[in-house]
Design a protein around this motif. Structure first.
Motif, mmCIF file in Angstrom:
data_model
loop_
_atom_site.group_PDB
_atom_site.id
_atom_site.type_symbol
_atom_site.label_atom_id
_atom_site.label_comp_id
_atom_site.label_asym_id
_atom_site.label_seq_id
_atom_site.Cartn_x
_atom_site.Cartn_y
_atom_site.Cartn_z
ATOM 1 N N LEU A 89 -5.958 -3.122 -1.503
ATOM 2 C CA LEU A 89 -6.790 -4.743 -1.718
ATOM 3 C C LEU A 89 -5.569 -5.601 -1.148
ATOM 4 O O LEU A 89 -5.756 -7.064 -1.768
ATOM 5 N N GLY A 90 -4.880 -5.366 -0.086
ATOM 6 C CA GLY A 90 -3.660 -6.422 0.405
ATOM 7 C C GLY A 90 -4.374 -7.284 1.171
ATOM 8 O O GLY A 90 -3.573 -8.251 1.458
ATOM 9 N N TYR A 91 -5.507 -7.292 1.670
ATOM 10 C CA TYR A 91 -6.194 -8.067 2.597
ATOM 11 C C TYR A 91 -7.484 -8.737 1.968
ATOM 12 O O TYR A 91 -8.540 -9.145 2.704
ATOM 13 N N CYS A 92 -7.659 -8.826 0.601
ATOM 14 C CA CYS A 92 -8.892 -9.458 0.038
ATOM 15 C C CYS A 92 -8.944 -10.949 0.017
ATOM 16 O O CYS A 92 -10.280 -11.227 0.255
ATOM 17 N N THR A 96 -3.131 -13.342 0.022
ATOM 18 C CA THR A 96 -2.639 -11.884 -0.094
ATOM 19 C C THR A 96 -2.721 -11.323 1.363
ATOM 20 O O THR A 96 -1.667 -10.253 1.567
ATOM 21 N N SER A 97 -3.422 -11.559 2.386
ATOM 22 C CA SER A 97 -3.264 -11.005 3.574
ATOM 23 C C SER A 97 -1.772 -11.584 4.413
ATOM 24 O O SER A 97 -1.386 -10.716 4.898
ATOM 25 N N CYS A 98 -1.596 -12.905 4.205
ATOM 26 C CA CYS A 98 -0.223 -13.453 4.399
ATOM 27 C C CYS A 98 0.625 -12.703 3.995
ATOM 28 O O CYS A 98 1.608 -12.370 4.640
ATOM 29 N N LEU A 99 0.705 -12.217 2.745
ATOM 30 C CA LEU A 99 1.814 -11.682 1.860
ATOM 31 C C LEU A 99 1.986 -10.346 2.282
ATOM 32 O O LEU A 99 3.125 -9.856 2.624
ATOM 33 N N GLN A 103 4.936 -8.279 4.176
ATOM 34 C CA GLN A 103 5.823 -7.312 3.759
ATOM 35 C C GLN A 103 5.748 -6.155 4.738
ATOM 36 O O GLN A 103 6.695 -5.280 4.781
ATOM 37 N N ILE A 104 4.586 -6.035 5.463
ATOM 38 C CA ILE A 104 4.617 -4.718 6.409
ATOM 39 C C ILE A 104 5.459 -5.230 7.586
ATOM 40 O O ILE A 104 6.116 -4.380 8.090
ATOM 41 N N ALA A 105 5.759 -6.454 8.039
ATOM 42 C CA ALA A 105 6.648 -6.707 8.954
ATOM 43 C C ALA A 105 7.979 -6.369 8.522
ATOM 44 O O ALA A 105 8.761 -5.904 9.527
ATOM 45 N N SER A 106 8.317 -6.730 7.383
ATOM 46 C CA SER A 106 9.761 -6.656 6.942
ATOM 47 C C SER A 106 10.109 -4.972 6.781
ATOM 48 O O SER A 106 11.145 -4.641 7.116
ATOM 49 N N ASN A 107 9.182 -4.323 6.269
ATOM 50 C CA ASN A 107 9.258 -3.068 6.063
ATOM 51 C C ASN A 107 9.451 -2.343 7.472
ATOM 52 O O ASN A 107 9.934 -1.380 7.517
ATOM 53 N N LEU A 108 8.517 -2.727 8.267
ATOM 54 C CA LEU A 108 8.584 -2.221 9.616
ATOM 55 C C LEU A 108 10.016 -2.400 10.250
ATOM 56 O O LEU A 108 10.381 -1.219 11.063
ATOM 57 N N LEU A 109 10.596 -3.458 10.096
ATOM 58 C CA LEU A 109 11.812 -3.459 10.575
ATOM 59 C C LEU A 109 12.841 -2.608 10.252
ATOM 60 O O LEU A 109 13.743 -2.031 10.626
#
Length: 164
Positions: A89-92, A96-99, A103-109
């Protein structure tokens, strides 16, 4: 001449500049369309082989090849991370969508740096000496293909000459 009042400033233009703008837009759309046609109808390995054949700098050709291969790895990784975030539920809502996006962008890096390092180590293990070598089959060009290409180019040159 045309003018448009936009609050604190005006925009002035003429018929000639509007025609130039329209011409520029159509040229840009034509260039993008032809680029899409080339990339969607021709395998990347063929494009890279042609670029090598015309003696484009090796660094640019190798970067193009590595980036092309690496894009799909990153897309797969991002898709998996997004699916994991959606399942938690990270996009509820917007916050939380911005968060989740951050997190996805930083983990992807971080993941891309690790995969890039692993890719380089794999190249080193295969005796990478600064040049990527691929097995390319020799393709012969028939007379009909050459004639068709010359006819197409001459037709395009005639159309260009008539429109200039």
């Amino acid at each position: 001449d045309f003018n448009l009042h936009l609050g604190f400033f005006y925009v002035y233009t003429s018929k000639e500049s509007l025609w130039e703008t329209l011409e520029l837009i159509t040229k840009a759309l034509g260039a993008v369309s032809s680029m899409y046609m080339l990339t969607l109808s021709t395998p990347a390995s063929e494009i890279i082989a042609v670029l090598r054949g015309i003696h484009m700098p090796k660094l640019l050709v190798e970067l193009m090849n590595m980036i092309y291969r690496y894009i799909f790895l990153l897309m797969d990784t991002q898709c998996r991370m997004k699916n994991a975030a959606v399942s938690r539920l990270g996009y509820c809502d917007f916050k939380t969508s911005c968060l989740s996006f951050g997190q996805i962008a930083s983990n992807l890096l971080v993941v891309s740096l690790k995969k890039g390092n692993a890719y380089y180590h794999a190249l080193e293990a295969r005796c990478y000496d600064g040049e990527l070598r691929f097995l390319e089959e020799e393709k012969t060009v028939s007379v009909m293909q050459t004639a068709g290409a010359l006819l197409s180019v001459s037709l395009l040159l005639c159309i260009w000459r008539l429109t200039v």
